[in-house]
Design an enzyme around this catalytic site. Structure first.
Site, PDB file in Angstrom:
ATOM      1  N   GLY A   1      45.919  47.084  51.525  1.00 21.58           N
ATOM      2  CA  GLY A   1      45.426  46.062  52.434  1.00 21.58           C
ATOM      3  C   GLY A   1      46.095  44.730  52.206  1.00 21.58           C
TER       4      GLY A   1
ATOM      5  N   LYS B   1      49.086  44.353  51.559  1.00 23.93           N
ATOM      6  CA  LYS B   1      50.422  44.450  52.148  1.00 23.93           C
ATOM      7  C   LYS B   1      50.349  44.603  53.662  1.00 23.93           C
ATOM      8  CE  LYS B   1      52.023  46.850  47.969  1.00 23.93           C
ATOM      9  NZ  LYS B   1      52.639  48.087  47.440  1.00 23.93           N
TER      10      LYS B   1
ATOM     11  N   ASN C   1      49.642  59.201  44.359  1.00 25.49           N
ATOM     12  CA  ASN C   1      50.843  59.007  45.167  1.00 25.49           C
ATOM     13  C   ASN C   1      52.027  59.805  44.625  1.00 25.49           C
ATOM     14  OD1 ASN C   1      51.851  57.550  42.954  1.00 25.49           O
ATOM     15  ND2 ASN C   1      51.069  55.611  43.752  1.00 25.49           N
TER      16      ASN C   1
ATOM     17  N   CYS D   1      47.244  59.030  54.953  1.00 26.77           N
ATOM     18  CA  CYS D   1      47.399  58.372  53.666  1.00 26.77           C
ATOM     19  C   CYS D   1      48.014  57.007  53.946  1.00 26.77           C
ATOM     20  CB  CYS D   1      48.235  59.214  52.709  1.00 26.77           C
ATOM     21  SG  CYS D   1      49.804  59.802  53.389  1.00 26.77           S
TER      22      CYS D   1
ATOM     23  N   ASP E   1      51.624  56.318  54.738  1.00 25.89           N
ATOM     24  CA  ASP E   1      52.524  56.506  55.876  1.00 25.89           C
ATOM     25  C   ASP E   1      52.240  57.781  56.645  1.00 25.89           C
ATOM     26  OD1 ASP E   1      54.075  54.145  55.417  1.00 25.89           O
ATOM     27  OD2 ASP E   1      55.034  55.163  53.734  1.00 25.89           O
ATOM     28  N   GLY E   2      51.460  58.668  56.077  1.00 22.91           N
ATOM     29  CA  GLY E   2      51.098  59.892  56.783  1.00 22.91           C
ATOM     30  C   GLY E   2      52.162  60.949  56.773  1.00 22.91           C
ATOM     31  N   TRP E   3      53.062  60.932  55.762  1.00 21.37           N
ATOM     32  CA  TRP E   3      54.106  61.961  55.751  1.00 21.37           C
ATOM     33  C   TRP E   3      54.247  62.664  54.402  1.00 21.37           C
ATOM     34  CZ3 TRP E   3      57.917  57.592  57.287  1.00 21.37           C
ATOM     35  CH2 TRP E   3      58.163  56.743  56.204  1.00 21.37           C
ATOM     36  N   ASP E   4      53.351  62.420  53.443  1.00 25.67           N
ATOM     37  CA  ASP E   4      53.394  63.108  52.147  1.00 25.67           C
ATOM     38  C   ASP E   4      52.081  63.842  51.873  1.00 25.67           C
ATOM     39  OD1 ASP E   4      56.027  62.443  51.135  1.00 25.67           O
ATOM     40  OD2 ASP E   4      55.334  60.380  51.001  1.00 25.67           O
TER      41      ASP E   4
END
Length: 895
Positions: A332, A334, A356, A437, A439-442
């Site tokens: 948040g 960032k 992560n 998450c 970026d939604g790609w991992d």
């Protein structure tokens, strides 16, 4: 190759004693038959020791792999690794151990005696740590090291082996975007769980419904091309499933509120209750959690269509944030953050607490070091049973502690439990779930794809697995290039990448590889993890973007396979081969970071297709291929799988993690210890029994074929025997008739009182003076033979002309037998005018009977006539009989 002293303790110690340059006497070997299509040798190292196994051989660097060839000219699998699978490497030097370690010492040995070893350590992304030992005072290690450095420093996408693999055109892939659209149509038009997951073998094709076949109650969703030019989101596919109530303009507005423009998009729809599974990136809430977007809120609310049972109660929506809540709060600051339940109706935000990519990278590094330290064959060549002094219980406690400290199994359990929770919400509550998450790609594709595996039986088949990976991982922009540490395509106007290999396409590119932009290729130990340098590369050689996210997902799939061995068409061996090919970059499916980059680089037309390759491999092995799960029963699990968290306790994936750490004594293709997982054990036991059954079945087929051949041979022999019996009966009948004819003829000749003589013709045609073959005088009642009947029978088959003479009293008539005519083997005499027609008895001819050489006549008539009846009219003028009452005649035919 030089000869080593076989009496030494190890090959590596022998190398340490060698201190002379030997390159000048080494002979080049022919390794062409060991290379694949378009594979070329770039560097060689002779008299090298593979320290892990303590074997000598040759190390080769090709444009595809680092290959170790043993003295038997066979490739050693442990020492052979594709270049793209290498995570890092370094030169090492240590002292050889000359004595065993003390009993209570933790050191592996005294390392300060003898010359320094010249070693090269290679760390693989597939859990391998390989160490090669080179001769001192040679340039071989430097040659191999420099060749590896040139590859790892390369920033050119086109240098990858996928573009130079030499695969035939049959391995080219079709349009992945058309397959994605077909999968979209399947998801939208689903009417029930069984339709969602068809139970079938991969060889059968499934006809997808077209958009016009979708029923009105399914019209809540539509396939939008708002991102056709990738202007909405550069990492999303060109087509998306969105609610029909939201326009493309509103979708464009909502994209501004989501990280990297990754809006909420539908991934899967429950065909029975209408609940949906969607994905996105984090919202741009900000530190104060004050930012809002009406378009985004409308789009999220549309993810909850009315309940299918007609209830007026609205459908509930869960927003599953894969991050720990602390991380979400930090984001948040960032500009990111997470949704507020107050701004989204019927919504509940849940934090799943998955770490992560950096934590996962460090965890895998610790797991790899644990396997190398406590495995059966370690990178230093020693056994874990002799390492780490002290009593066995203490060492085992240390091993268990090291495995727990890696945290890998804990992370796997967290991901599996979260995916099962998501699947349970859709099935048990008929609630929709939005997963994201940062970026939604991992973490997002990990959870989404695992939940879909649990929900939809179709994804548990080979075709479904391909559709799942292409949809959730490839199309929705998992950054494979960054996570695997390979070059990518950025679509710039120029740069180091150039246009190599694509000049004809008019494509210019800037290819970057964060993992390979460093200037130092001599990396430190695999266990070291340091702070990030300004260039984005850690001193260990690993970039901040590298992470085993996709490998971790495959590990989770293997855990489900172990729990439900009858629910999946593919086996754990298939997953291992699949991951190995992804890491090797041999095919183009998993190159670059997004669909847009793959389209710009024209990947599908310039590289091979992994799915086609795997399908051809399975087809060659048929149903017994190891990729097939022999326990698969499509009727066993036709609906969703909802395992409780307690049942999801993971274990080490033995087929992948232990194949290098424990290469001997444990057969992962055969029987796996039950403690390593019931599913894997059952699969391998079933494969063993299946292979045994297949062997017995083939033996049975061969035996049945041999039996059939013997039966046919027996039937043929019986037919031949029957034919011989019939022929024998016919011959016996003819022989009996011939005997009757001979007996009748003898009676006639005796009554006539004539003399018969058969002789060979002499030169000049004088038949009368030839060798007498047969002679008999019927004037006397007793038979008198000048030649035995056996001699006559022996010469009866002679092709020489014969002379037959019949004497009545003192007169003699000779008949010359010239050849056989076409009438039943009759012989035509010299007086015959028409050789094609038998005119006996009018013409003077002779025939050879079956058992007796004599006159041929109408025996019935002869028996009825007397000598005085004049039946035997003279064939030509001759002397008459003395009595004058009967005309003397010569025989009308002679045999």
């Amino acid at each position: 190759m030089d000869t080593f002293n076989a009496s030494s303790e190890s090959w590596l110690d022998t190398l340490g004693w060698t201190s002379v340059e030997t390159n000048s006497v080494m002979l080049a070997q022919n390794y062409e038959e060991l290379l694949g299509p378009s594979e070329e040798i770039k560097a060689e190292g002779h008299a090298v020791v593979l320290v892990n196994m303590d074997v000598a051989g040759t190390v080769l660097v090709t444009n595809y792999r680092l290959m170790f060839v043993g003295e038997d000219q066979k490739v050693v699998p442990l020492g052979t690794i594709p270049l793209s699978t290498i995570e890092k490497f370094q030169e090492l030097g240590d002292k050889p151990s000359q004595q065993p370690p003390p009993r209570n010492s933790s050191a592996s040995g005294v390392r300060d005696q003898g010359p320094t070893r010249h070693l090269l350590q290679v760390v693989g992304k597939d859990m391998r740590i390989i160490v090669y030992g080179f001769r001192p005072r040679t340039k071989q290690r430097s040659s191999v090291f420099d060749a590896l450095s040139r590859f790892l420093k390369s920033t050119r996408l086109w240098d990858l082996h996928a573009f130079n693999s030499g695969l035939p055109p049959a391995y080219k892939s079709g349009s992945s975007m058309s397959r994605l659209r077909a999968e979209y149509v399947r998801i939208i038009s689903a009417t029930g769980n069984k339709t969602d997951g068809p139970a079938r073998r991969p060889g059968l094709t499934r006809s997808s419904k077209s958009v016009k076949d979708i029923r009105p109650e399914q019209s809540w969703w539509r396939i939008s091309e708002v991102n056709a030019n990738y202007t909405l989101c550069t990492t999303y596919p060109s087509r998306l499933i969105v609610p029909s109530s939201v326009s493309d303009e509103e979708i464009t507005q909502a994209s501004v509120f989501r990280g990297r423009g990754r809006i909420p998009a539908l991934c899967w729809r429950h065909g029975e209750n209408g609940a949906v599974l969607a994905r996105s990136a984090q919202p741009r809430i900000g530190l104060m959690m004050s930012s809002r977007s009406n378009a985004d809120e409308k789009l999220v609310a549309a993810l909850c269509p009315p309940l299918s049972n007609g209830s007026p109660q609205p459908r509930k929506l869960y927003i599953a944030d894969a991050r720990p809540k602390t991380n979400a709060l930090v984001n948040g600051a960032k500009g990111g953050g997470f949704e507020s339940s107050a701004n989204y109706l019927q919504c509940e935000v849940v934090f799943l607490g998955i770490d992560n990519i950096h934590i996962m990278r460090n965890s895998l590094t610790k797991l790899r070091d644990y396997l190398d330290l406590h495995g059966g064959a370690s990178s230093d060549g020693s056994s874990s049973l002799l390492r780490s002094g002290g009593w066995w219980g203490g060492r085992m406690a240390a091993a268990v502690s090291a495995l727990g400290d890696s945290g890998w199994l804990t992370h796997v359990h967290s991901i599996l439990s979260s995916a099962a929770w998501i699947a349970g919400r859709l099935v048990l509550e008929s609630a929709s779930v939005l997963v994201h998450c940062s970026d939604g790609w991992d973490r997002t594709p990990q959870l989404i794809s695992l939940a879909e595996l649990l929900l939809d039986p179709y994804y548990r088949t080979f075709r479904g697995f391909q559709a799942l990976v292409e949809k959730e991982w490839i199309s929705f922009g998992h950054p494979f290039a960054d996570r695997l540490g390979t070059p990518t395509f950025t679509g710039g106007t120029g740069g180091t990448g150039g246009t190599h290999g694509f000049e004809g396409l008019g494509i210019t590119s800037e290819c970057t590889s964060p993992v390979r932009n460093g200037s130092n290729a001599a990396f430190s130990s695999s266990s070291s993890v340091a702070a990030t340098s300004p260039s984005g590369i850690t001193p260990s050689g690993i970039t901040t973007n590298y992470s085993p996210v996709f490998l971790q997902w495959a590990d989770c799939v293997s855990q489900l396979l172990r729990l439900y061995p009858r629910a999946f068409e593919y086996s754990s061996a298939f997953l291992v081969d699949f991951i190995d090919n992804v890491l090797s970059c041999r095919f183009g499916n998993f190159l670059c970071n997004s669909e847009k980059e793959r389209v710009q680089a024209n990947i599908s037309d310039t590289s091979g297709d992994l799915w086609t390759y795997l399908e051809k491999v399975r087809s060659a092995g048929k149903a017994q291929h190891e990729h097939y799960n022999l326990l698969y029963d499509p009727t066993k699990h036709t609906g969703p799988l909802l395992p409780p968290a307690a049942a999801l306790s993971p274990i080490l994936w033995p087929q992948f993690y232990l194949r290098w750490a424990c290469p001997s004594g444990l057969s992962f293709e055969g029987s796996i210890p039950t403690a390593w997982g019931q599913g894997g054990d059952l699969q391998n036991e079933a494969r063993i029994w299946s292979r045994s059954f297949s062997t017995l079945q083939k033996a049975k087929e061969r035996a049945e074929g041999k039996l059939l051949e013997l039966q046919l041979a027996r039937r043929t022999l019986e037919e031949q025997l029957q034919s011989e019996r019939q022929h024998r009966t016919s011959l016996m009948t003819e022989a009996g008739q011939a005997q009757q004819e001979s007996a009748a003829l003898k009676r006639v000749l005796q009554a006539m009182g004539c003399k018969i003589r058969i002789s060979k013709a002499q030169s000049g045609g004088n038949y009368s003076e030839g060798e007498v073959l047969y002679e008999e005088d019927y004037n006397d009642e007793s038979d008198s033979f000048s030649r035995g009947e056996q001699d006559a029978d022996r010469n009866r088959t002679s092709t020489e002309p014969l002379a037959v003479s019949v004497t009545f009293g003192g007169d003699q008539t000779a008949i010359h037998v010239r050849r056989t005519c076409g009438m039943d083997g009759a012989l035509v005499c010299s007086g015959s005018h028409d050789e094609d027609i038998c005119t006996w008895p009018q013409s003077g001819c002779a025939r050879l009977g079956s058992a007796f050489v004599g006159l041929k006549a109408d025996f019935t008539a002869l028996e009825q006539l007397s000598i005085l009846d004049g039946y035997f009219a003279p064939h030509h003028q001759g002397s008459a009989s003395s009595s004058g009452d009967a005309a003397a005649s010569q025989s009308p035919g002679v045999t």
